[in-house]
Design a protein around this motif. Sequence first.
Motif, PDB file in Angstrom:
ATOM      1  N   PRO A 272       0.812  -1.236   0.000  1.00  0.00           N
ATOM      2  CA  PRO A 272       0.000   0.000   0.000  1.00  0.00           C
ATOM      3  C   PRO A 272       0.838   1.276   0.000  1.00  0.00           C
ATOM      4  N   ALA A 273       1.968   1.278   0.684  1.00  0.00           N
ATOM      5  CA  ALA A 273       2.801   2.479   0.721  1.00  0.00           C
ATOM      6  C   ALA A 273       3.336   2.809  -0.671  1.00  0.00           C
ATOM      7  N   ALA A 274       3.773   1.780  -1.404  1.00  0.00           N
ATOM      8  CA  ALA A 274       4.267   1.996  -2.762  1.00  0.00           C
ATOM      9  C   ALA A 274       3.138   2.438  -3.680  1.00  0.00           C
ATOM     10  N   ARG A 275       1.973   1.859  -3.498  1.00  0.00           N
ATOM     11  CA  ARG A 275       0.805   2.230  -4.300  1.00  0.00           C
ATOM     12  C   ARG A 275       0.478   3.707  -4.118  1.00  0.00           C
ATOM     13  N   ASP A 276       0.428   4.157  -2.861  1.00  0.00           N
ATOM     14  CA  ASP A 276       0.100   5.554  -2.582  1.00  0.00           C
ATOM     15  C   ASP A 276       1.170   6.493  -3.121  1.00  0.00           C
ATOM     16  N   LEU A 277       2.442   6.099  -2.977  1.00  0.00           N
ATOM     17  CA  LEU A 277       3.536   6.928  -3.470  1.00  0.00           C
ATOM     18  C   LEU A 277       3.474   7.070  -4.982  1.00  0.00           C
ATOM     19  N   TYR A 278       3.251   5.964  -5.685  1.00  0.00           N
ATOM     20  CA  TYR A 278       3.186   6.010  -7.140  1.00  0.00           C
ATOM     21  C   TYR A 278       2.041   6.911  -7.601  1.00  0.00           C
ATOM     22  N   LEU A 279       0.875   6.773  -6.999  1.00  0.00           N
ATOM     23  CA  LEU A 279      -0.276   7.577  -7.411  1.00  0.00           C
ATOM     24  C   LEU A 279      -0.048   9.059  -7.131  1.00  0.00           C
ATOM     25  N   ARG A 280       0.672   9.369  -6.056  1.00  0.00           N
ATOM     26  CA  ARG A 280       0.997  10.778  -5.783  1.00  0.00           C
ATOM     27  C   ARG A 280       1.964  11.316  -6.832  1.00  0.00           C
ATOM     28  N   LEU A 281       2.934  10.493  -7.182  1.00  0.00           N
ATOM     29  CA  LEU A 281       3.951  10.963  -8.130  1.00  0.00           C
ATOM     30  C   LEU A 281       3.375  11.223  -9.517  1.00  0.00           C
ATOM     31  N   ILE A 282       2.511  10.337  -9.994  1.00  0.00           N
ATOM     32  CA  ILE A 282       2.014  10.520 -11.366  1.00  0.00           C
ATOM     33  C   ILE A 282       1.041  11.685 -11.475  1.00  0.00           C
ATOM     34  N   ASP A 283       0.618  12.226 -10.348  1.00  0.00           N
ATOM     35  CA  ASP A 283      -0.216  13.432 -10.384  1.00  0.00           C
ATOM     36  C   ASP A 283       0.617  14.701 -10.529  1.00  0.00           C
ATOM     37  N   ARG A 284       1.927  14.572 -10.411  1.00  0.00           N
ATOM     38  CA  ARG A 284       2.798  15.734 -10.547  1.00  0.00           C
ATOM     39  C   ARG A 284       2.863  16.175 -12.006  1.00  0.00           C
ATOM     40  N   ALA A 285       2.999  17.478 -12.213  1.00  0.00           N
ATOM     41  CA  ALA A 285       3.046  18.021 -13.573  1.00  0.00           C
ATOM     42  C   ALA A 285       4.314  17.607 -14.306  1.00  0.00           C
ATOM     43  N   ASP A 286       5.407  17.350 -13.567  1.00  0.00           N
ATOM     44  CA  ASP A 286       6.656  16.991 -14.238  1.00  0.00           C
ATOM     45  C   ASP A 286       6.811  15.492 -14.466  1.00  0.00           C
ATOM     46  N   VAL A 287       5.803  14.720 -14.098  1.00  0.00           N
ATOM     47  CA  VAL A 287       5.772  13.285 -14.422  1.00  0.00           C
ATOM     48  C   VAL A 287       4.837  13.127 -15.611  1.00  0.00           C
ATOM     49  N   VAL A 288       5.402  12.850 -16.786  1.00  0.00           N
ATOM     50  CA  VAL A 288       4.626  12.906 -18.024  1.00  0.00           C
ATOM     51  C   VAL A 288       4.530  11.521 -18.667  1.00  0.00           C
ATOM     52  N   GLU A 289       3.550  11.356 -19.551  1.00  0.00           N
ATOM     53  CA  GLU A 289       3.460  10.143 -20.351  1.00  0.00           C
ATOM     54  C   GLU A 289       4.393  10.261 -21.553  1.00  0.00           C
ATOM     55  N   LEU A 290       4.903   9.124 -21.996  1.00  0.00           N
ATOM     56  CA  LEU A 290       5.848   9.119 -23.105  1.00  0.00           C
ATOM     57  C   LEU A 290       5.235   9.736 -24.364  1.00  0.00           C
ATOM     58  N   CYS A 291       3.941   9.542 -24.555  1.00  0.00           N
ATOM     59  CA  CYS A 291       3.281  10.060 -25.757  1.00  0.00           C
ATOM     60  C   CYS A 291       3.266  11.581 -25.803  1.00  0.00           C
ATOM     61  N   SER A 292       3.483  12.250 -24.659  1.00  0.00           N
ATOM     62  CA  SER A 292       3.523  13.716 -24.673  1.00  0.00           C
ATOM     63  C   SER A 292       4.802  14.246 -25.298  1.00  0.00           C
ATOM     64  N   LEU A 293       5.786  13.360 -25.498  1.00  0.00           N
ATOM     65  CA  LEU A 293       7.073  13.770 -26.046  1.00  0.00           C
ATOM     66  C   LEU A 293       7.242  13.398 -27.509  1.00  0.00           C
ATOM     67  N   GLY A 294       6.403  12.504 -28.001  1.00  0.00           N
ATOM     68  CA  GLY A 294       6.528  12.079 -29.392  1.00  0.00           C
ATOM     69  C   GLY A 294       5.621  10.907 -29.697  1.00  0.00           C
ATOM     70  N   GLU A 295       5.876  10.255 -30.811  1.00  0.00           N
ATOM     71  CA  GLU A 295       5.025   9.156 -31.291  1.00  0.00           C
ATOM     72  C   GLU A 295       5.754   7.822 -31.135  1.00  0.00           C
ATOM     73  N   VAL A 296       5.074   6.863 -30.508  1.00  0.00           N
ATOM     74  CA  VAL A 296       5.601   5.503 -30.386  1.00  0.00           C
ATOM     75  C   VAL A 296       5.063   4.679 -31.553  1.00  0.00           C
ATOM     76  N   ALA A 297       5.960   4.011 -32.283  1.00  0.00           N
ATOM     77  CA  ALA A 297       5.536   3.232 -33.452  1.00  0.00           C
ATOM     78  C   ALA A 297       6.254   1.892 -33.469  1.00  0.00           C
ATOM     79  N   ASN A 298       5.523   0.847 -33.840  1.00  0.00           N
ATOM     80  CA  ASN A 298       6.122  -0.472 -34.005  1.00  0.00           C
ATOM     81  C   ASN A 298       6.907  -0.514 -35.317  1.00  0.00           C
ATOM     82  N   GLY A 299       7.787  -1.497 -35.420  1.00  0.00           N
ATOM     83  CA  GLY A 299       8.668  -1.561 -36.576  1.00  0.00           C
ATOM     84  C   GLY A 299       8.108  -2.368 -37.733  1.00  0.00           C
ATOM     85  N   TYR A 300       8.936  -2.604 -38.720  1.00  0.00           N
ATOM     86  CA  TYR A 300       8.523  -3.267 -39.950  1.00  0.00           C
ATOM     87  C   TYR A 300       8.360  -4.773 -39.741  1.00  0.00           C
ATOM     88  N   VAL A 301       7.627  -5.401 -40.649  1.00  0.00           N
ATOM     89  CA  VAL A 301       7.485  -6.857 -40.690  1.00  0.00           C
ATOM     90  C   VAL A 301       8.028  -7.319 -42.037  1.00  0.00           C
TER      91      VAL A 301
END
Length: 556
Positions: A272-301
């Motif tokens: 529970p302590a780790a759960r609460d800490l993680y949820l607090r951290l991701i609410d911070r403005a400087d903790v961002v999702e990767l998609c906010s920085l660019g586009e994730v794309a899979n490779g060729y087949v």
Amino acid sequence: MSKAPAASTHSAPTASSASCRKALGAYYTAAPVVDFLVTWGLGLGGGAVMDPSCGDGRFLVAAARQGATRLVGCDLDPVALRTAKASLSDAGSGADWHQGDFFLLAPEREAHVDLVVGNPPFIRYQHFSGETRARALASALRVGARLSRLSASWAPFLLHAMQFLRPGGAMGMVVPAELAQTAYGTETLRALCAGFARVRLLTFRRNWFDDAQQETFLLLAEDRGGATASAELVPLDRIQDLAGFAVSAAGQDGFSLDTARGGRLGLAFVAPAARDLYLRLIDRADVVELCSLGEVANGYVSGANEFFHCTAADGAQRELPQEWLLPIARNSRSLVGLTFTQRDIACAEARGVPHHLILPREDDLFAADSVALEAFQRAGERAGIPARYKCRTRKPWWRVPGLIRADVLLPYMIGSEPRASVNCGNALYPNSLHGLRLANPMLAVRVVLGLASSLSLLSMELVGRSYGGGILKLEPTEMQRVRLVLPICGEQELSAAFGQADASLRDGDFKTVVQTADRLILTDQLGLSTQDVECLRQARAALVERRLARSRRTKQ
């Protein structure tokens, strides 16, 4: 339909081969699970029981032995249904039987039951198609679930089955972890929460389906006609723990999975302590999702890696034009450092691992390289390459499409050490990796170091999906939701930390890489205490050990 699940305390029917059962999506259920679900369901009151995919009849036999007054069995497989009838006859009971597509059975025309119990068919969307899928998705829509065409069969199957319950009835089913991990799964879970007053998911640290490749839960849904805002996740160790498990206590130590906000399944399995800490951290403005920085794309087949990949030396020996040979990062094992360089390619090829893609130009048929292209085509035809699925569906078959050069190379399938690398070699990559094309390519070093922090590593465990082999899989849509903090230190400090981490990774010391990122980002920048950083590390370690433990059990 195309499948039939499990049921009864008898062994799986020998008349149906294993390959046939797999094609039908049928996985037969262990006796402790059968007994638990039936005992729980009948303990809520009422005696009318339906198994909508009864397989060999084990759930119905268990219900008969516990005093059920009316039994209903359905299955697509006639061989399994004959076995179920014989099993129930041996137990001195009978049932109403329905052989065929369960989605053709209309809830409004059948007498409703008190308990729906069983193990639904698991068929991937690629094989779940045609009129059956159309009926299944229409039935799901009747209970408010708008499922996509990418949905596997079990999801609409659950939603169709719940419509056969009387008000106040219950459902006890074996379900895949995808119920809480995929978009169509969470839509199914949301509909279940909208249709029952209480929904619980019993989870297990040890995988108990030997031939199923993913984690399995037990769904306990009570009081049909009610509603709840969230599902309760109750972690257990193994199915043998069910024998002494008090159902009435379920939820007291559980974790609430909010279906409206989109719950994170993995948080149920950390302290529970780790759960609460993680949820607090991701609410911070400087903790961002990767998609906010660019586009994730899979490779060729390529459709035939052994034909389209080669070493530079092999290409020269075959007299392939040099401009046809394009450098690639082949998979996560290629990412030996925090940078991926031409030297890394050369070292890999020195070990005999091809790291070049053969890509003839489309105009080479009429150019000086036409002789080389004709030889390349003949070699492919002799090997049957044009008949391969991906090759025969593209024109020309000998030119691989979907090529992307990304700023950052990202893992797709992860063991215990996720690796991201700055693409210094300007390499292409196949679909065994992801690529991140940054809006600002100058951030590549900061992104890669940010992804090495314990916060980001924990985020990967939470947004990805684990399978029976212990592998963590992140699709592009999941990878883009990974959280990270970009280091904001000056260039000199960044270069020193990145260089140290890169050297450590190349020496096989992943732990030091994480410690370097944690010190720079979590401690110095975010101001987390040593205890908080260790809390995140232990939470991530617990999730890694949980999925790897299932892998070890599968191998045993």
